[in-house]
Design an enzyme around this catalytic site. Structure first.
Site, short mmCIF file in Angstrom:
data_model
loop_
_atom_site.label_atom_id
_atom_site.label_comp_id
_atom_site.label_asym_id
_atom_site.label_seq_id
_atom_site.Cartn_x
_atom_site.Cartn_y
_atom_site.Cartn_z
N CYS A 276 75.07 38.77 -1.31
CA CYS A 276 76.15 39.51 -1.94
C CYS A 276 76.77 38.74 -3.09
O CYS A 276 77.98 38.48 -3.07
CB CYS A 276 77.20 39.85 -0.91
SG CYS A 276 76.52 40.94 0.32
N ARG B 90 60.55 14.49 -3.56
CA ARG B 90 60.05 15.70 -4.22
C ARG B 90 58.59 15.58 -4.65
O ARG B 90 57.82 16.52 -4.48
CB ARG B 90 60.92 15.94 -5.46
CG ARG B 90 60.57 17.21 -6.22
CD ARG B 90 61.28 17.28 -7.56
NE ARG B 90 62.59 16.68 -7.59
CZ ARG B 90 63.73 17.35 -7.54
NH1 ARG B 90 63.73 18.65 -7.50
NH2 ARG B 90 64.89 16.70 -7.56
#
Ligand code: LLP
Length: 471
Positions: free
Chosen positions: A398, A326
Site C-alpha cells: 500500500c 554480495r
C-alpha cells in the site's frame, strides 16, 4: 548507458521516462545476459527460464510465488573462485558476510568451499552454529553488540570479535575473563575514505556510526586499552569502506592508509599488527551496462599495495582477510514473481508506461525503494515475439514507492499469470525482507542438476498470527 529507442515514440520522450534503452528486437528482449543472470541460466525449448536445470514454472508450481531461486553451482563456484583469489593475494581467511543472505544451507555451502563466516548479530551467529560452522571460522561484527551476543560469541570460540567502540573493549574483556579464555579481537578503524557508493552503504568516512576514528586518535587509544587487558588478544585492524563499490581507488587508498596506522601503532606502542581485514564491498552487475571490478584482479592489487606500503614502512607484511557478501551470493539467485495486473498509464507527449503488478514487492526487495537500486527483469514463463513496451514492475503493497524495477522493457503481450524473473537478488533482498502489510516472506529454494531443495520454507499467515497472543 542510454541509446535512441526505436518505435513509435520520439527518442527523447521515452528517454525521459526510461533509464534503460529500448531493446531493438524480440530476440534482444528475450536474451539473458550472462553479466546479470546466474551461470547456465537459459531459455528451454518452451522459451521458459531455466536455472540450475529447473524450469522456473516447475519451481513455482512446487513452492509458490514469489520465490527466491538460488543456483547452487553458481554460488559455490563464485565462493571457490573468490576464496582462491583472496588467498593468492595474501588472505589468511576469507569470511562470507552473512548479512547478504544466511541460512544453514548457505552457511554449509560456503564452509565447504573453504570460507569463514562474518556474523553481525546473535541471530546470525546462531544460524552459523546450527549449520555446524566451527567457532574459529567465525568473526563477529556489530556497533552495538549486546552482552548476551558477546557472551554467546565467546562461548562459541568465535575466532575474531571486531571491536567497534570503547564499550566493546570492556564488555568483551569481561566476558572472556569470566569464561577463562583469551579472545582474539580486531579494531575496526575509520580511515576517512569516501567510497563512491550510496551514502547509506558507505562506511569508512568519518561522520557515521561504525568504527573508531583514526583522525581523532580513537583507534590508537583503543589499541592502547586492549593491550592492557590480559583476556584480549589484539590480532589486528579492520576496515570496511562500503558496499556495491565499482571504483578501485577507494580500496587502494584504504589499504595504504591502514598500513600507515599499523606502522604508527608499531612505532609508538611496539605492537605488531598481524592481520589486516579489509572488509567486503565488491560491487556486482545488476544491469548489463554495469561494469563491476574483477574480484581476483582487485584482490591481487590490494595485496600488492599492502606489501609495498609495509615494505616502505619497514613493518612485517600482515596476513590479510576479506569479507565479501554480495559478490558471492548476489548474482546466484533470481526472484520469480507472478504478474497479477497490467495497467497502462499515460505519460506526457503520448508516451505510455505499463504498471505491471506482481505478488511481492518492497517486502521481499526493499533495495529499489531504499537505494534507488536498478534491476534487470525478464518474462520468465515463456518467450514472446511481441514488441517491447515501457513498464514499471511494482509490488502489491500500500504505497506508491513499492517499486521492484523502475524502468523495464517487457513484451507488449505481458499478461496476468505470466511469471517474471528479476536477476541478481541473492544479496540483501531476502535478508532485508519484512512482513509489511502482513505478507508472509517468500520461500528460498536452490536448484542444481535439475533438482530443487528448500533453503528456507515460505512463511505462512499462521506463522505471523502465532506472534500475536490474540484478543
Ligand atoms: N563487512 C562489513 C563490516 C560490512 O558491513 C559489510 C556490509 C560487508 C562486509 C559485506 O559487504 P558486501 O561485500 O556485501 O558489499 N543493504 C545494503 C548493503 C549494506 C552492506 C552492509 N555491510 C544493500 O542492499 O546494498
Amino acid at each position: 548507458m542510454r541509446a535512441h529507442p526505436a518505435g513509435p515514440l520520439h527518442a527523447d520522450v521515452v528517454a525521459d521516462h526510461a533509464s534503460v534503452a529500448r531493446p531493438t528486437s524480440a530476440d534482444e528482449l528475450n536474451r539473458l545476459s550472462p553479466a546479470v543472470w546466474p551461470t547456465g541460466a537459459h531459455r528451454n525449448a518452451d522459451g521458459a527460464l531455466e536455472i540450475g536445470g529447473v524450469d522456473v514454472r516447475d519451481a513455482v508450481t512446487a513452492y509458490g510465488s514469489p520465490l527466491f531461486l538460488f543456483d547452487e553451482d553458481d554460488l559455490r563456484s563464485r565462493a571457490r573462485r573468490y576464496r582462491t583469489a583472496y588467498v593468492d593475494a595474501g588472505a589468511r581467511l576469507v569470511y562470507y558476510a552473512a548479512k547478504a543472505f544466511l541460512s544453514t544451507t548457505v552457511a554449509r555451502w560456503v564452509t565447504e568451499e573453504g570460507l569463514g563466516i562474518d556474523v553481525a548479530s546473535g541471530g546470525e551467529l546462531a544460524v552459523a552454529l546450527r549449520a555446524g560452522v566451527p567457532g574459529d571460522r567465525l568473526l563477529m561484527h556489530g556497533n552495538n553488540k549486546s552482552m548476551a551476543e558477546i557472551e554467546a560469541a565467546v562461548a562459541a570460540g568465535v575466532g575474531r570479535i571486531v571491536i567497534d567502540s570503547y564499550e566493546d573493549i570492556v564488555r568483551i574483556a569481561d566476558a572472556a575473563g569470566r569464561a577463562g579464555v583469551v579472545q582474539p579481537v580486531l579494531v575496526r578503524v575509520t580511515l576517512g575514505v569516501e567510497a563512491h557508493t550510496h551514502e547509506f552503504i558507505a562506511t569508512a568516512h568519518e561522520d557515521q556510526k561504525f568504527g573508531l576514528s583514526v583522525a581523532s586518535g580513537a583507534a590508537e587509544e583503543a589499541v592502547r586499552r586492549i593491550a592492557k587487558l590480559p583476556s584480549l588478544d589484539l590480532m589486528g585492524l579492520h576496515s570496511h569502506i562500503g558496499s556495491q563499490i565499482f571504483d578501485a581507488a577507494g580500496f587502494q587508498v584504504a589499504a595504504a592508509r591502514v598500513v600507515t596506522v599499523a606502522q604508527r601503532i608499531w612505532d609508538q606502542q611496539g605492537i605488531e599488527i598481524e592481520e589486516l581485514n579489509l572488509g567486503g564491498g565488491m560491487g556486482i552487475a545488476y544491469l548489463e551496462s554495469d561494469d563491476p571490478l574483477d574480484v581476483p584482479d582487485m584482490a591481487l592489487q590490494i595485496g600488492d599495495i599492502v606489501g609495498k606500503e609495509c615494505g616502505a614502512a619497514g613493518i612485517p607484511m600482515p596476513a590479510l582477510a576479506f569479507e565479501p557478501g554480495r559478490a558471492i551470493v548476489g548474482p546466484a539467485a533470481v526472484t520469480v514473481y507472478e504478474v497479477g495486473t497490467v495497467k497502462p498509464v499515460d505519460l506526457d507527449r503520448g508516451a505510455v508506461r505499463a504498471y505491471v503488478s506482481v505478488d511481492g514487492g518492497m517486502s521481499d526487495n526493499i533495495r529499489t525503494a531504499l537505494y534507488d537500486a536498478e534491476y534487470t527483469v525478464t518474462l520468465a514463463s515463456r518467450a514472446s515475439s511481441a514488441d517491447p513496451v515501457l513498464c514499471r514492475v511494482v509490488g502489491k503493497h500500500c504505497e506508491s514507492g513499492d517499486i521492484v524495477v523502475r524502468d523495464a522493457w517487457l513484451p507488449a503481450d505481458i499478461s496476468p499469470g505470466d511469471l517474471l524473473a528479476v536477476a541478481a537478488t541473492g544479496a540483501y533482498c531476502r535478508s532485508m525482507a519484512s512482513n509489511y502489510n502482513y505478507l508472509p516472506r517468500p520461500a528460498v529454494v536452490s536448484a542444481r542438476a535439475g533438482e530443487l531443495a528448500v533453503v528456507l520454507r515460505r512463511e505462512t499467515i499462521d506463522d505471523l498470527l502465532q506472534l500475536d497472543p490474540g484478543a
